[in-house]
Scaffold this active site. Structure first.
Site, PDB file in Angstrom:
ATOM      1  CE  LYS A  84      -1.711   1.391   3.933  1.00 43.43           C
ATOM      2  NZ  LYS A  84      -1.202   2.603   4.481  1.00 43.43           N
ATOM      3  CG  ASN A  85       2.323   2.531   3.101  1.00 45.53           C
ATOM      4  OD1 ASN A  85       0.908   3.244   3.802  1.00 45.53           O
ATOM      5  ND2 ASN A  85       2.922   2.503   4.779  1.00 45.53           N
ATOM      6  CB  CYS A 113      -4.584  10.468  11.938  1.00 47.70           C
ATOM      7  SG  CYS A 113      -3.238   8.794  12.464  1.00 47.70           S
ATOM      8  NE  ARG A 149       0.785  10.804  10.265  1.00 49.90           N
ATOM      9  CZ  ARG A 149       0.597   9.680   9.734  1.00 49.90           C
ATOM     10  NH1 ARG A 149      -0.486   9.069  10.434  1.00 49.90           N
ATOM     11  NH2 ARG A 149       0.743   9.277   8.749  1.00 49.90           N
ATOM     12  CG  ASP A 200       3.621   1.451   9.579  1.00 48.98           C
ATOM     13  OD1 ASP A 200       3.683   2.397  10.082  1.00 48.98           O
ATOM     14  OD2 ASP A 200       4.327   1.364   8.655  1.00 48.98           O
ATOM     15  NE  ARG A 211      -6.430   4.287   6.238  1.00 49.46           N
ATOM     16  CZ  ARG A 211      -6.259   4.436   6.877  1.00 49.46           C
ATOM     17  NH1 ARG A 211      -6.622   5.078   7.848  1.00 49.46           N
ATOM     18  NH2 ARG A 211      -5.083   4.679   6.395  1.00 49.46           N
TER      19      ARG A 211
HETATM   20  C1  EPZ Z   1       4.277   6.752   6.455  1.00 48.21           C
HETATM   21  O1  EPZ Z   1       3.814   7.336   6.726  1.00 48.21           O
HETATM   22  C2  EPZ Z   1       3.379   5.739   6.677  1.00 48.21           C
HETATM   23  N1  EPZ Z   1       2.160   5.979   5.662  1.00 48.21           N
HETATM   24  C3  EPZ Z   1       3.003   4.947   7.586  1.00 48.21           C
HETATM   25  O2  EPZ Z   1       2.439   4.055   7.376  1.00 48.21           O
HETATM   26  C4  EPZ Z   1       4.655   4.740   8.180  1.00 48.21           C
HETATM   27  O3  EPZ Z   1       3.670   4.578   9.696  1.00 48.21           O
HETATM   28  C5  EPZ Z   1       5.447   5.798   8.055  1.00 48.21           C
HETATM   29  O4  EPZ Z   1       5.801   6.326   7.391  1.00 48.21           O
HETATM   30  C6  EPZ Z   1       6.485   5.140   9.357  1.00 48.21           C
HETATM   31  O5  EPZ Z   1       7.374   4.181   8.804  1.00 48.21           O
HETATM   32  C7  EPZ Z   1       2.360   6.039   3.994  1.00 48.21           C
HETATM   33  O6  EPZ Z   1       3.549   5.573   3.274  1.00 48.21           O
HETATM   34  C8  EPZ Z   1       1.360   6.475   3.328  1.00 48.21           C
HETATM   35  P1  EPZ Z   1       6.852  10.112   8.503  1.00 48.21           P
HETATM   36  P2  EPZ Z   1       4.534   8.892   6.747  1.00 48.21           P
HETATM   37  O7  EPZ Z   1       6.541  10.690   7.317  1.00 48.21           O
HETATM   38  O8  EPZ Z   1       5.035   9.736   5.645  1.00 48.21           O
HETATM   39  C9  EPZ Z   1       7.703  13.046  11.345  1.00 48.21           C
HETATM   40  C10 EPZ Z   1       0.229   1.883   8.032  1.00 48.21           C
HETATM   41  O9  EPZ Z   1      -0.066   2.085   8.837  1.00 48.21           O
HETATM   42  N2  EPZ Z   1       6.701  13.925  10.634  1.00 48.21           N
HETATM   43  O10 EPZ Z   1       8.235   9.411   8.206  1.00 48.21           O
HETATM   44  O11 EPZ Z   1       3.093   9.829   7.386  1.00 48.21           O
HETATM   45  C11 EPZ Z   1       6.550  12.315  12.259  1.00 48.21           C
HETATM   46  O12 EPZ Z   1       5.274  12.727  13.271  1.00 48.21           O
HETATM   47  C12 EPZ Z   1       1.176   3.752   8.324  1.00 48.21           C
HETATM   48  O13 EPZ Z   1       0.584   2.273   6.942  1.00 48.21           O
HETATM   49  C13 EPZ Z   1       7.175  15.853  10.987  1.00 48.21           C
HETATM   50  O14 EPZ Z   1       8.542  15.760  11.915  1.00 48.21           O
HETATM   51  O15 EPZ Z   1       5.547   9.252   8.390  1.00 48.21           O
HETATM   52  C14 EPZ Z   1       6.545  11.182  12.819  1.00 48.21           C
HETATM   53  O16 EPZ Z   1       7.159  10.993  13.771  1.00 48.21           O
HETATM   54  C15 EPZ Z   1       0.497   4.733   8.979  1.00 48.21           C
HETATM   55  N3  EPZ Z   1       7.337  16.496  10.167  1.00 48.21           N
HETATM   56  C16 EPZ Z   1       7.854  10.640  11.734  1.00 48.21           C
HETATM   57  O17 EPZ Z   1       8.518  12.393  11.169  1.00 48.21           O
HETATM   58  C17 EPZ Z   1       6.863  16.274   9.336  1.00 48.21           C
HETATM   59  O18 EPZ Z   1       6.988  17.039   8.182  1.00 48.21           O
HETATM   60  C18 EPZ Z   1       7.950   9.778  10.702  1.00 48.21           C
HETATM   61  O19 EPZ Z   1       7.170   9.899   9.629  1.00 48.21           O
HETATM   62  C19 EPZ Z   1       7.036  14.548   8.475  1.00 48.21           C
HETATM   63  C20 EPZ Z   1       7.453  13.507   9.498  1.00 48.21           C
END
Ligand code: EPZ
Length: 421
Positions: free
Chosen positions: A22-23, A116, A121, A307, A399
């Protein structure tokens, strides 16, 4: 609202095939906005998030055609630059259209995704990256508005306090492929899904090096072509079945997966006492009695994936001893522990740490899913609980897992989907 009824107590046996990730699929679909030529994406899973992304792309003016599990997309016609709240609020990944729209058209307006169930996020890193490429970014009325005549390559560091960001790395990479000059992203996320997106962009004609390392270099090109692409298998789905085998004391071969993407998970399953054999495109997991307790902390790839944390929490709930699980990526990803407690689990959460005192058995109960992976943990717990478990609100599960109940059913689980009575 659909729910699952599960009668626990049956070990899982057999073989199961996992779908495309999915991701990986979500950003790849969004990346089709970068070219006016047709892209064919193969083996696209029938997931709610994928349907939402396709709806969003169609709303922007992309032609979307399905034939079986192949989706053909063509952004050759008139494309709108604004992604509406009504669609983006349903799925955070809607945000992935920002980079491609801005990169190709110099203009994008995308609703802020909001928080969420797993915590805040933020999108500051996405915006920081796009601004570094020369975009003027404004946040107003719940929308991000970004503009630039033509983006210009730049050097940037994209790591936040919790490490690299998958989403920001992907968004900036997509914006940079059509920029003038070279972009260097330091502190880039190394997740296999980012590497797969880079591979897809490469097929379109983009020049990207270093994907999968902390430094990604993108040399901008004038235009991109079309491609025919099959995304990587879903390591989270594979990991979920692997845990199910270990937890139920069964033996399951997980086919069509990439064991090298699951190294940290395979390690921890072995430490917990399961037997894991890896082949090139499959892994086989055999559960051997009560799991042993573990100490684990989630980390960016190649560390243990956030995840798969909830699924391991279900496994450790019945371990022979006390485990400590630390969630380092998201601030509130322990909602499943309260529902597991309703099934008899003994879990104390304090901040980002869960202390899990293993109990000999769980008891079936009515529980409520709160997010995608939390739902998977509740289903896994239901598979070993005594009596009947009812998991409500499984739309979260739909989802990200395709036909989970029929895949588990084929492995011998007693699980059925019920609609509203
Ligand atoms: C991706 O989310 C995945 N979603 C998530 O999958 C997954 O848990 C996550 O990566 C971590 O591996 C998709 O690929 C669609 P991040 P993403 O930006 O990209 C912080 C699932 O169950 N951050 O790597 O949103 C954030 O808060 C899910 O399939 C900032 O601070 O995750 C977190 O602490 C849910 N500022 C960390 O970075 C930003 O601008 C990592 O988040 C962006 C993120």
């Amino acid at each position: 609202m659909d729910r699952f009824l599960i009668h626990g107590g049956r070990p899982l046996f057999g073989s199961v095939s996992v779908a495309s990730a999915k991701n990986a699929v979500l950003p790849i679909l969004a990346a089709c906005l970068l070219t006016e030529e047709e892209c064919a994406i193969r083996n696209v899973p029938a997931l709610e998030d994928v349907r939402t992304m396709l709806k969003l792309l169609a709303a922007l003016g992309v032609s979307v055609q399905h034939s079986g599990r192949t989706v053909r997309l063509c952004a050759g016609g008139r494309i709108a630059r604004s992604a509406p709240y009504d669609i983006v609020r349903r799925m955070r990944a809607g945000y992935y259209v920002l980079g491609p729209l801005l990169g190709r058209f110099g203009e994008a307006r995308v609703s802020l995704p909001g928080g969420c169930a797993i915590g805040a996020r933020p999108v500051d890193l996405h915006l920081k990256g796009l601004e570094a490429l020369g975009a003027r970014v404004e946040v107003e009325h719940g929308y991000v508005q970004a503009r630039a005549r033509r983006l210009a390559g730049a050097a940037m560091r994209l790591e936040g306090t919790r490490g690299p960001s998958v989403g920001a790395t992907a968004n900036v990479m997509m914006a940079a492929v059509l920029a003038r000059g070279e972009t260097v992203i330091d502190g880039a996320a190394r997740e296999p899904e980012v590497v797969d997106l880079a591979a897809f962009l490469g097929r379109l004609g983009a020049d990207i090096r270093g994907a999968g390392t902390p430094t990604v270099r993108v040399r901008g090109v004038r235009r991109l072509g079309g491609a025919d692409f099959r995304p990587i298998p879903d390591r989270v789905e594979a990991g979920t079945f692997a845990v199910a085998a270990a937890l139920t004391g069964g033996r399951v071969q997980v086919r069509n997966c990439r064991p090298e993407h699951l190294a940290a998970v395979v390690d921890k399953l072995g430490e917990a006492g399961a037997e894991v054999t890896c082949e090139r495109r499959s892994l086989t997991v055999t559960g051997r009695g009560r799991p042993r307790p573990l100490c684990l902390g989630t980390a960016p790839y190649p560390g243990f994936p956030t995840d798969i944390q909830a699924q391991f929490t279900a496994l450790l709930a019945v371990a022979d001893g006390t485990s400590v699980v630390t969630e380092n990526i998201f601030e509130a990803r322990f909602l499943h522990t309260m529902e597991l407690a309703r099934m008899g689990a003994d879990i104390q959460v304090s901040g980002s740490v869960a202390v899990i005192r293993g109990v000999p058995r769980l008891s079936g109960a009515q529980v409520m899913a709160s997010d995608l992976r939390a739902s998977a943990a509740l289903v896994l717990a239901g598979l070993v609980a005594e009596g009947e478990t009812e998991v409500r609100r499984i739309y979260h599960l739909d989802r990200g897992y395709e036909r989970l109940e029929s895949k588990l059913g084929a492995l011998g689980a007693r699980i059925e989907r019920r609609g509203d009575d």
